[in-house]
Enzyme design. Structure first.
Site, PDB file in Angstrom:
ATOM      1  N   GLU A 287       0.799  -1.228   0.000  1.00 11.87           N
ATOM      2  CA  GLU A 287       0.000   0.000   0.000  1.00 11.87           C
ATOM      3  C   GLU A 287       0.830   1.276   0.000  1.00 11.87           C
ATOM      4  O   GLU A 287       0.510   2.221   0.725  1.00 11.87           O
ATOM      5  CB  GLU A 287      -0.940  -0.036   1.209  1.00 11.87           C
ATOM      6  CG  GLU A 287      -0.245   0.023   2.597  1.00 11.87           C
ATOM      7  CD  GLU A 287       0.159  -1.314   3.168  1.00 11.87           C
ATOM      8  OE1 GLU A 287       0.385  -2.270   2.397  1.00 11.87           O
ATOM      9  OE2 GLU A 287       0.255  -1.415   4.413  1.00 11.87           O
ATOM     10  N   HIS A 311      -8.138  -4.060  -1.123  1.00  7.64           N
ATOM     11  CA  HIS A 311      -7.360  -4.173   0.109  1.00  7.64           C
ATOM     12  C   HIS A 311      -6.314  -3.054   0.204  1.00  7.64           C
ATOM     13  O   HIS A 311      -6.261  -2.326   1.203  1.00  7.64           O
ATOM     14  CB  HIS A 311      -6.690  -5.552   0.162  1.00  7.64           C
ATOM     15  CG  HIS A 311      -5.833  -5.768   1.368  1.00  7.64           C
ATOM     16  ND1 HIS A 311      -6.288  -6.445   2.485  1.00  7.64           N
ATOM     17  CD2 HIS A 311      -4.569  -5.377   1.649  1.00  7.64           C
ATOM     18  CE1 HIS A 311      -5.309  -6.463   3.395  1.00  7.64           C
ATOM     19  NE2 HIS A 311      -4.264  -5.825   2.911  1.00  7.64           N
ATOM     20  N   GLU A 312      -5.515  -2.915  -0.836  1.00  5.96           N
ATOM     21  CA  GLU A 312      -4.450  -1.903  -0.770  1.00  5.96           C
ATOM     22  C   GLU A 312      -5.040  -0.492  -0.711  1.00  5.96           C
ATOM     23  O   GLU A 312      -4.516   0.381  -0.017  1.00  5.96           O
ATOM     24  CB  GLU A 312      -3.482  -2.051  -1.941  1.00  5.96           C
ATOM     25  CG  GLU A 312      -2.834  -3.440  -2.094  1.00  5.96           C
ATOM     26  CD  GLU A 312      -2.260  -4.026  -0.816  1.00  5.96           C
ATOM     27  OE1 GLU A 312      -1.899  -3.263   0.091  1.00  5.96           O
ATOM     28  OE2 GLU A 312      -2.188  -5.279  -0.733  1.00  5.96           O
ATOM     29  N   HIS A 315      -6.089   0.486   2.770  1.00  2.25           N
ATOM     30  CA  HIS A 315      -4.983   0.945   3.623  1.00  2.25           C
ATOM     31  C   HIS A 315      -4.848   2.470   3.599  1.00  2.25           C
ATOM     32  O   HIS A 315      -4.196   3.039   4.476  1.00  2.25           O
ATOM     33  CB  HIS A 315      -3.660   0.328   3.181  1.00  2.25           C
ATOM     34  CG  HIS A 315      -3.373  -1.031   3.762  1.00  2.25           C
ATOM     35  ND1 HIS A 315      -3.358  -1.271   5.119  1.00  2.25           N
ATOM     36  CD2 HIS A 315      -3.075  -2.211   3.170  1.00  2.25           C
ATOM     37  CE1 HIS A 315      -3.047  -2.549   5.336  1.00  2.25           C
ATOM     38  NE2 HIS A 315      -2.878  -3.146   4.167  1.00  2.25           N
ATOM     39  N   GLU A 334      -3.892  -4.442   9.388  1.00  4.24           N
ATOM     40  CA  GLU A 334      -4.355  -5.463   8.450  1.00  4.24           C
ATOM     41  C   GLU A 334      -5.775  -5.981   8.727  1.00  4.24           C
ATOM     42  O   GLU A 334      -6.507  -6.283   7.798  1.00  4.24           O
ATOM     43  CB  GLU A 334      -3.354  -6.623   8.396  1.00  4.24           C
ATOM     44  CG  GLU A 334      -1.969  -6.216   7.883  1.00  4.24           C
ATOM     45  CD  GLU A 334      -1.952  -5.642   6.464  1.00  4.24           C
ATOM     46  OE1 GLU A 334      -2.941  -5.833   5.717  1.00  4.24           O
ATOM     47  OE2 GLU A 334      -0.942  -5.000   6.114  1.00  4.24           O
ATOM     48  N   ASP A 391       8.155  -9.534  10.586  1.00  2.00           N
ATOM     49  CA  ASP A 391       7.422 -10.201   9.511  1.00  2.00           C
ATOM     50  C   ASP A 391       6.807 -11.515   9.976  1.00  2.00           C
ATOM     51  O   ASP A 391       5.968 -12.105   9.301  1.00  2.00           O
ATOM     52  CB  ASP A 391       8.316 -10.421   8.291  1.00  2.00           C
ATOM     53  CG  ASP A 391       8.581  -9.106   7.557  1.00  2.00           C
ATOM     54  OD1 ASP A 391       8.099  -8.063   8.041  1.00  2.00           O
ATOM     55  OD2 ASP A 391       9.269  -9.121   6.527  1.00  2.00           O
ATOM     56  N   TYR A 399      -4.971 -10.498   9.965  1.00  4.77           N
ATOM     57  CA  TYR A 399      -5.869 -10.223   8.840  1.00  4.77           C
ATOM     58  C   TYR A 399      -7.283 -10.736   9.110  1.00  4.77           C
ATOM     59  O   TYR A 399      -8.250  -9.965   9.080  1.00  4.77           O
ATOM     60  CB  TYR A 399      -5.356 -10.900   7.562  1.00  4.77           C
ATOM     61  CG  TYR A 399      -4.107 -10.298   6.962  1.00  4.77           C
ATOM     62  CD1 TYR A 399      -4.181  -9.509   5.834  1.00  4.77           C
ATOM     63  CD2 TYR A 399      -2.851 -10.534   7.515  1.00  4.77           C
ATOM     64  CE1 TYR A 399      -3.039  -8.968   5.251  1.00  4.77           C
ATOM     65  CE2 TYR A 399      -1.701 -10.002   6.950  1.00  4.77           C
ATOM     66  CZ  TYR A 399      -1.807  -9.206   5.817  1.00  4.77           C
ATOM     67  OH  TYR A 399      -0.677  -8.670   5.258  1.00  4.77           O
TER      68      TYR A 399
END
Ligand code: BES
Ligand code: ZN
Length: 619
Positions: A287, A311-312, A315, A334, A391, A399
Site C-alpha cells: 500500500e 485491500h491496498e 490501507h 491489516e 514479519d 488479517y
C-alpha cells in the site's frame, strides 16, 4: 494459508553482535523494539533525498537531508541503518558533525548516532546502499516482460527502509519528503509521492510527498513504464506489454474509491495509482501511498482477484492514515483493512461475493490456527514481537481474526452505528500512530460506552489466543453448491459429470480447499482431465492446485511447478510450496535444486524466507 513463516529469527541471532560502538546500547531501548531511534528526544519531520541509481553497481548513492524536531536539546539524533555505507554527516550549513555507527543486530541493522550542535536543525547524511540491500531488487532486463531494460523496486515494510535510507524506521514517526532521483533514460522513476506520467528525457525526476508518512511507506521504482488513466484521480503504470491488460483488470478502481470515501470519509492522498511489478515481487500488494505496488499474478483477465486492489486502497484509511504504532499492533493495519476490503467488494459485487471472500478467509485462518496451535500467543491480535522479526506477524491471524472481530462488533451494534464509529476513529487518529490500547479506549468511550458486556467480549477477542467458540461460520449458497458437488465427487460421481458450469474463481478455491492430501494420483489426474487445473492461468487456482500436486506427489504437474517457482516470487505461493516440498527427502533435493536456479531471480526478502524454510527442513 496466507504465508506463515516459521518462528524464531532475531532472538536466536542476539549473539551475533558485531563491533560495539562506545556506550551504544546492544539492543533497541526506545519505545519501538524494532527501531534504534529515540523519537521522543529528536524526531525527523522531513526528508530531502538526492539519489542516483547505478544499475551496474546495483547501488543507490547520494544523500538525505533530515529536518529535525528537537524535543530534548541535549540528545543526539539516532537513525536506523542496515548495510549502508555512510560517507559523511554534516549539518545544514555543511559543517561536519560527529557520528558513530553502533553494533549491528541481525535484522535491525546498526544505529547511527549523530551529535548535534545547539543550533542544528537539519542533518545531511551522504551514503550509498549495498548491492545486497534487503529492500531493493535490481532486475536484469531478462527478468522483465519487455526484456529490454533493467528494473528496480523497493519493499520497505516492515523494517527494510533502513537498508536504503538512514531514517527513523518506526511506524510511530511520520515525515513528509521530497526527492531528486536520477535514473538512466529511458527508464521512468516513481515513488510513493506525486509522480510523473511520462519519462523524463534526461532521466532526472523530482518528487514531493506533502502528507507525512512512516518510513515503511517510503518506496521507489524504476523501469520501462507507461501510464494509463483509470479515472480522474487514478491510473496504472506497467511495462508497455502489460499496461493495457492492467488497465482493463483495474477498471473498477475509481468506483472502489467512491465506495470507500462514502463509508470512511474523503481520500486524503490526492491520487491513487497502481504500479504493476515484475512477477518476482514478494507480495500480492503493498500500500505505498499514492502508488500501490502489485504483483502481476493479480492479472487474471477476468477481474476475479481485484479484491487485492480493494485491500491496498483500504490501507489509505487503515494503515496509511491511522497507523499501527509498533508491529505488535499490526492487526490495527491489516484486520481493519481486510474488513474494509470486503465491505468495498460487497458494495461492488454484492453480499454473496463478499461472503465468499469471508468464507475463504475463515478457511485460511482455521488452517493457520492449526499450524500455529490454538493456544499459541502468536494467535492473539495483540502480539509480542520484541526480539523477533516483525514479519513473523504476517500470519492470517491479524488479517482474518482482525476482520472477524470487527464484523462481530458490526453485528452487535448494527452496520450504521459501526460505520459511523469507524469513520470517527479515522478522523480522530488521522496521520497518527495508534496502539491496541488506544483502540480499546476509543471503543470504550464511544461504541461500547453503555455496554460493559460488549467491552468484555472485545477484551477477549483482543487478548485471547485462538478463536472465540461462538464465531459463526458463513456459508453462502454459492459455496453450498460447491460443497454438494464435492461431496458427490467424493462419493463416486466422476469429475467430468459434476455440475461446475459457471463457477467463479472463489468457488474453485472452495472446491480445492476441500481436497485432503494425499489425494490418490489417479484422482488428481481425473480432476485435472476434467478441469485443467495444471493449465490454469489464474495464479490463485494454480497455486492451490500445485500445493495439492506436491503433497499428493502428482508428478504430471512437475513442469508447471518448476516454471511457476522460477518465475513467481510471491511468498504467499512460494512458502507453502517449498515447505511442502521439503517434507520428504526426495522433495528436499528438488526444492534445493530449484532454489539454486531461482534464487538469483528472487527479491532478497523471498531469498531469505525460502532459505530459512530449506535450512529449517535440513535441506
Ligand atoms: N502491507 C501488506 C504487505 C506486507 C505486510 C508486506 C507485512 C510486508 C510485511 C499488504 O497490504 C498485504 O496485506 N498484502 C497481501 C494482499 C492482501 C490482498 C491480503 C499480500 O501480499 O498477500
Ligand atoms: Zn494489507
Amino acid at each position: 494459508m496466507r504465508r506463515g513463516r516459521t518462528l524464531g529469527a532475531l532472538g536466536a541471532a542476539a549473539g551475533l553482535l558485531l563491533a560495539a560502538g562506545c556506550g551504544a546500547p546492544a539492543a533497541p531501548d526506545g519505545p519501538d523494539p524494532h527501531s534504534w531511534s529515540h523519537p521522543e528526544q529528536v524526531r525527523v519531520t522531513h526528508l530531502a533525498l538526492d539519489l542516483e541509481a547505478d544499475f551496474e553497481a546495483r547501488r543507490l548513492s547520494g544523500s538525505v537531508r533530515l529536518d529535525l524536531d528537537r524535543r530534548d536539546p541535549g540528545a543526539p539524533l539516532v537513525l536506523d541503518t542496515r548495510d549502508l555505507e555512510i560517507r559523511s554527516v554534516r549539518d545544514g550549513k555543511g559543517r561536519p558533525l560527529q557520528w558513530r555507527l553502533g553494533p549491528a543486530r541481525a535484522g535491525l541493522g546498526r544505529p547511527l548516532a549523530v551529535e548535534l550542535r545547539p543550533e542544528t536543525r537539519s542533518v545531511v547524511v551522504a551514503y550509498r546502499t549495498d548491492p545486497e540491500a534487503a529492500a531493493l531488487q535490481w532486475l536484469d532486463p531478462e527478468q522483465t516482460e519487455g526484456g529490454r531494460h533493467p528494473f528496480l523496486y523497493s519493499q520497505s515494510q516492515s523494517i527494510l527502509a533502513r537498508s536504503w535510507i538512514p531514517c527513523q524506521d518506526t511506524p510511530s514517526v511520520r515525515a513528509t519528503y521530497e526527492a531528486t532521483v536520477r535514473v538512466p533514460p529511458p527508464l521512468m522513476a516513481l515513488m510513493s509521492a506525486e509522480n510523473p506520467t511520462e519519462p523524463a528525457p534526461d532521466g532526472v525526476y523530482r518528487f514531493r510527498m506533502p502528507q507525512p508518512i512512516p518510513a515503511y511507506l517510503m518506496a521507489i521504482a524504476a523501469g520501462e513504464l507507461e501510464f494509463r488513466p483509470l479515472g480522474p484521480r487514478s491510473g496504472v503504470y506497467a511495462e508497455p506489454e502489460v499496461v493495457d491488460r492492467a488497465a482493463r483488470e483495474f477498471a473498477e478502481t475509481e468506483e472502489m474509491m467512491a465506495v470507500a470515501e462514502s463509508l470512511y470519509g474523503p481520500y486524503r492522498w490526492g491520487r491513487y495509482d497502481i504500479l504493476v511489478l515484475p512477477p518476482s515481487f514478494p507480495f500480492g500488494g503493498m500500500e505505498n501511498p499514492r502508488l500501490t505496488f502489485v504483483t502481476p499474478t493479480v492479472l487474471a483477465g477476468d477481474r476475479s482477484l481485484t479484491a487485492l486492489v480493494a485491500h491496498e486502497l483500504a490501507h489509505s484509511w487503515s494503515g496509511n492514515l491511522v497507523t499501527n504504532a509498533t508491529w505488535n499492533d499490526f492487526w490495527l493495519n491489516e484486520g481493519f483493512t481486510t474488513y474494509i476490503e470486503v465491505r468495498i467488494m460487497e458494495a461492488l459485487r454484492g453480499k454473496e461475493y463478499a461472503d465468499m471472500l469471508r468464507a475463504l478467509g475463515r478457511h485460511a485462518l482455521e488452517e493457520e490456527l492449526d499450524r500455529l496451535g490454538r493456544s499459541s500467543p502468536d494467535t492473539r491480535l495483540a502480539l509480542d514481537l520484541a526480539g523477533r522479526d516483525p514479519d513473523e506477524a504476517m500470519t492470517d491471524v491479524p488479517y482474518e481474526k482482525g476482520r472477524m472481530f470487527l464484523e462481530r462488533l458490526e453485528r452487535r451494534f448494527g452496520r450504521r452505528a459501526f460505520d459511523a464509529f469507524l469513520r470517527r476513529y479515522f478522523d480522530a487518529f488521522a496521520f497518527r500512530p495508534v496502539t491496541t490500547k488506544d483502540f480499546r479506549h476509543f471503543l470504550a468511550a464511544h461504541l461500547a460506552k453503555d455496554d460493559p458486556e460488549a467491552l468484555e467480549e472485545a477484551e477477549l477477542w483482543i487478548d485471547m489466543p485462538g478463536l472465540p467458540e461462538d464465531s459463526p461460520e458463513v456459508v453462502p449458497e454459492a459455496f453450498a453448491r460447491v460443497d454438494r458437488q464435492f461431496e458427490a465427487w467424493r462419493s463416486g460421481t466422476p469429475a467430468d459429470r459434476l455440475d461446475a458450469g459457471g463457477w467463479n474463481t472463489q468457488q474453485w478455491l472452495r472446491f480445492l480447499g476441500h481436497l485432503e492430501d494425499p489425494v490418490p494420483v489417479d484422482r488428481m489426474a481425473e480432476l485435472d482431465a476434467a478441469f485443467h487445473f495444471t493449465d490454469s492461468a489464474n495464479a490463485e487456482i494454480l497455486g492451490a492446485w500445485l500445493r495439492h500436486a506436491v503433497r499428493s506427489r502428482y508428478r504430471a504437474a512437475d513442469a508447471r511447478l518448476e516454471e511457476f517457482l522460477l518465475e513467481v516470487g510471491r511468498l504467499k505461493f512460494l512458502e507453502p510450496l517449498y515447505r511442502d516440498l521439503s517434507a520428504t527427502e526426495e522433495g528436499r533435493a528438488r526444492a534445493r535444486a530449484l532454489f539454486e536456479r531461482a534464487s538469483p531471480r528472487y527479491h532478497p526478502i523471498t531469498r531469505a524466507a525460502i532459505r530459512k524454510i530449506l535450512n529449517d527442513a535440513g535441506a
